[in-house]
Design a protein around this motif. Structure first.
Motif, PDB file in Angstrom:
ATOM      1  N   ALA A   1      -8.376   3.256  -0.930  1.00 28.58           N
ATOM      2  CA  ALA A   1      -7.871   2.235  -0.010  1.00 28.58           C
ATOM      3  C   ALA A   1      -7.588   0.955  -0.770  1.00 28.58           C
ATOM      4  O   ALA A   1      -8.169   0.699  -1.829  1.00 28.58           O
ATOM      5  N   ALA A   2      -6.698   0.144  -0.218  1.00 27.10           N
ATOM      6  CA  ALA A   2      -6.454  -1.196  -0.740  1.00 27.10           C
ATOM      7  C   ALA A   2      -6.207  -2.112   0.448  1.00 27.10           C
ATOM      8  O   ALA A   2      -5.572  -1.722   1.433  1.00 27.10           O
ATOM      9  N   LEU A   3      -6.720  -3.325   0.333  1.00 25.48           N
ATOM     10  CA  LEU A   3      -6.632  -4.287   1.435  1.00 25.48           C
ATOM     11  C   LEU A   3      -5.358  -5.098   1.348  1.00 25.48           C
ATOM     12  O   LEU A   3      -4.908  -5.463   0.262  1.00 25.48           O
ATOM     13  N   SER A   4      -4.814  -5.416   2.514  1.00 29.81           N
ATOM     14  CA  SER A   4      -3.597  -6.228   2.593  1.00 29.81           C
ATOM     15  C   SER A   4      -3.699  -7.199   3.755  1.00 29.81           C
ATOM     16  O   SER A   4      -4.313  -6.893   4.785  1.00 29.81           O
ATOM     17  N   GLY A   5      -3.066  -8.346   3.601  1.00 26.07           N
ATOM     18  CA  GLY A   5      -2.824  -9.209   4.732  1.00 26.07           C
ATOM     19  C   GLY A   5      -1.754  -8.603   5.618  1.00 26.07           C
ATOM     20  O   GLY A   5      -1.291  -7.478   5.393  1.00 26.07           O
ATOM     21  N   ILE A   6      -1.310  -9.352   6.622  1.00 28.72           N
ATOM     22  CA  ILE A   6      -0.394  -8.789   7.611  1.00 28.72           C
ATOM     23  C   ILE A   6       1.080  -9.166   7.363  1.00 28.72           C
ATOM     24  O   ILE A   6       1.952  -8.716   8.101  1.00 28.72           O
ATOM     25  N   LYS A   7       1.365  -9.924   6.333  1.00 29.76           N
ATOM     26  CA  LYS A   7       2.756 -10.272   6.022  1.00 29.76           C
ATOM     27  C   LYS A   7       3.434  -9.084   5.333  1.00 29.76           C
ATOM     28  O   LYS A   7       2.801  -8.336   4.594  1.00 29.76           O
ATOM     29  N   LEU A   8       4.735  -8.941   5.573  1.00 33.75           N
ATOM     30  CA  LEU A   8       5.447  -7.778   5.057  1.00 33.75           C
ATOM     31  C   LEU A   8       5.399  -7.692   3.542  1.00 33.75           C
ATOM     32  O   LEU A   8       5.242  -6.604   2.975  1.00 33.75           O
ATOM     33  N   GLU A   9       5.516  -8.844   2.856  1.00 30.29           N
ATOM     34  CA  GLU A   9       5.494  -8.807   1.393  1.00 30.29           C
ATOM     35  C   GLU A   9       4.111  -8.397   0.872  1.00 30.29           C
ATOM     36  O   GLU A   9       4.003  -7.753  -0.183  1.00 30.29           O
ATOM     37  N   GLN A  10       3.075  -8.724   1.607  1.00 36.49           N
ATOM     38  CA  GLN A  10       1.723  -8.296   1.223  1.00 36.49           C
ATOM     39  C   GLN A  10       1.575  -6.786   1.400  1.00 36.49           C
ATOM     40  O   GLN A  10       1.019  -6.101   0.535  1.00 36.49           O
ATOM     41  N   LEU A  11       2.048  -6.290   2.527  1.00 34.07           N
ATOM     42  CA  LEU A  11       1.982  -4.855   2.788  1.00 34.07           C
ATOM     43  C   LEU A  11       2.785  -4.063   1.763  1.00 34.07           C
ATOM     44  O   LEU A  11       2.331  -3.031   1.259  1.00 34.07           O
ATOM     45  N   ASN A  12       3.964  -4.549   1.425  1.00 33.38           N
ATOM     46  CA  ASN A  12       4.814  -3.860   0.449  1.00 33.38           C
ATOM     47  C   ASN A  12       4.153  -3.803  -0.929  1.00 33.38           C
ATOM     48  O   ASN A  12       4.169  -2.763  -1.595  1.00 33.38           O
ATOM     49  N   ALA A  13       3.578  -4.927  -1.352  1.00 32.32           N
ATOM     50  CA  ALA A  13       2.914  -4.963  -2.655  1.00 32.32           C
ATOM     51  C   ALA A  13       1.700  -4.037  -2.685  1.00 32.32           C
ATOM     52  O   ALA A  13       1.450  -3.352  -3.682  1.00 32.32           O
ATOM     53  N   THR A  14       0.967  -4.018  -1.596  1.00 30.40           N
ATOM     54  CA  THR A  14      -0.220  -3.160  -1.521  1.00 30.40           C
ATOM     55  C   THR A  14       0.171  -1.694  -1.633  1.00 30.40           C
ATOM     56  O   THR A  14      -0.454  -0.916  -2.358  1.00 30.40           O
ATOM     57  N   TRP A  15       1.218  -1.306  -0.917  1.00 28.03           N
ATOM     58  CA  TRP A  15       1.663   0.086  -0.989  1.00 28.03           C
ATOM     59  C   TRP A  15       2.178   0.428  -2.381  1.00 28.03           C
ATOM     60  O   TRP A  15       1.944   1.539  -2.886  1.00 28.03           O
ATOM     61  N   GLU A  16       2.857  -0.496  -3.028  1.00 25.72           N
ATOM     62  CA  GLU A  16       3.370  -0.245  -4.372  1.00 25.72           C
ATOM     63  C   GLU A  16       2.225   0.073  -5.335  1.00 25.72           C
ATOM     64  O   GLU A  16       2.342   0.959  -6.189  1.00 25.72           O
ATOM     65  N   ALA A  17       1.100  -0.634  -5.181  1.00 25.29           N
ATOM     66  CA  ALA A  17      -0.058  -0.378  -6.039  1.00 25.29           C
ATOM     67  C   ALA A  17      -0.763   0.926  -5.676  1.00 25.29           C
ATOM     68  O   ALA A  17      -1.349   1.586  -6.532  1.00 25.29           O
TER      69      ALA A  17
END
Length: 203
Positions: free
Chosen positions: A70-86
């Protein structure tokens, strides 16, 4: 009786402790030991916060194959995108997004109404599910939140595609018996809760 899984947050929440900084190599070694222990889910980090955390999550996602990452993300789209990339190369990725549900956080930190926070949560979960096969949604500071509102937000997140909901005692506000009462309330008053895994975060 359902299966109980251990969600280990040493590499994310644990690193926030005083003196808790870890190198990428140390994080990978801890992840390997957690895998050996049979931990169900390792929260490897918060990729959007720094290049180092991004690299650590990316490495652990590639190297650890016998448990969910798992990886944690904030709720902004750019945060979600970066989290998924990792996270995307993990054998079983879990994208974990969070927003507070307590009025004190909504008013003083997020400067949102309850309605705005609910809509933001829904949009975040929907976006995350476009990328990730599993999405965990956390209600930060749930123990200081209106219980019916927490259930409303969880129900909306489940409908939006969350596969795990997390009840968080972020500040260690409640005693165990009180927290158990909140969990029971969520289980009894959240439409769709039978469709998802229920997680807890305590201090």
């Amino acid at each position: 009786m359902g299966r109980v899984m251990i969600f280990d947050s040493t590499l994310r929440d644990g690193e926030q402790a005083a003196g808790g900084g870890l190198t990428i190599e140390e994080k990978l070694e801890i992840a390997r030991q957690l895998e050996r222990l049979g931990v169900g889910i390792i929260e490897a980090g918060f990729p959007f916060t720094s290049p180092g955390d991004f690299a650590a999550v990316e490495l652990i996602a590639r190297e650890i194959r016998d448990c969910q990452i798992a990886a944690l993300s904030g709720i902004k789209l750019e945060q979600l995108n970066a989290t998924w990339e990792a996270l995307k190369d993990a054998e079983a990725p879990l994208l974990h997004t969070v927003i507070s549900t307590s009025d004190v956080h909504l008013e003083r930190q997020l400067r949102m109404s309850r309605e705005e926070a609910l809509e933001t949560a829904v949009q975040a979960v929907k976006h995350a599910r476009k990328m990730a096969p599993e999405v965990e949604f956390s209600a930060m500071d749930a123990t200081r939140s209106d219980r019916d509102y927490v259930c409303q937000v969880f129900a909306a997140a489940i409908e939006a595609g969350a596969t795990v909901i997390n009840i968080a005692d972020t500040l260690g506000y409640e005693q165990p018996g009180e927290f158990g009462g909140l969990v029971q309330y969520v289980m009894e008053h959240t439409p769709g809760v039978e469709k998802v895994r229920v997680s807890v975060h305590c201090h």
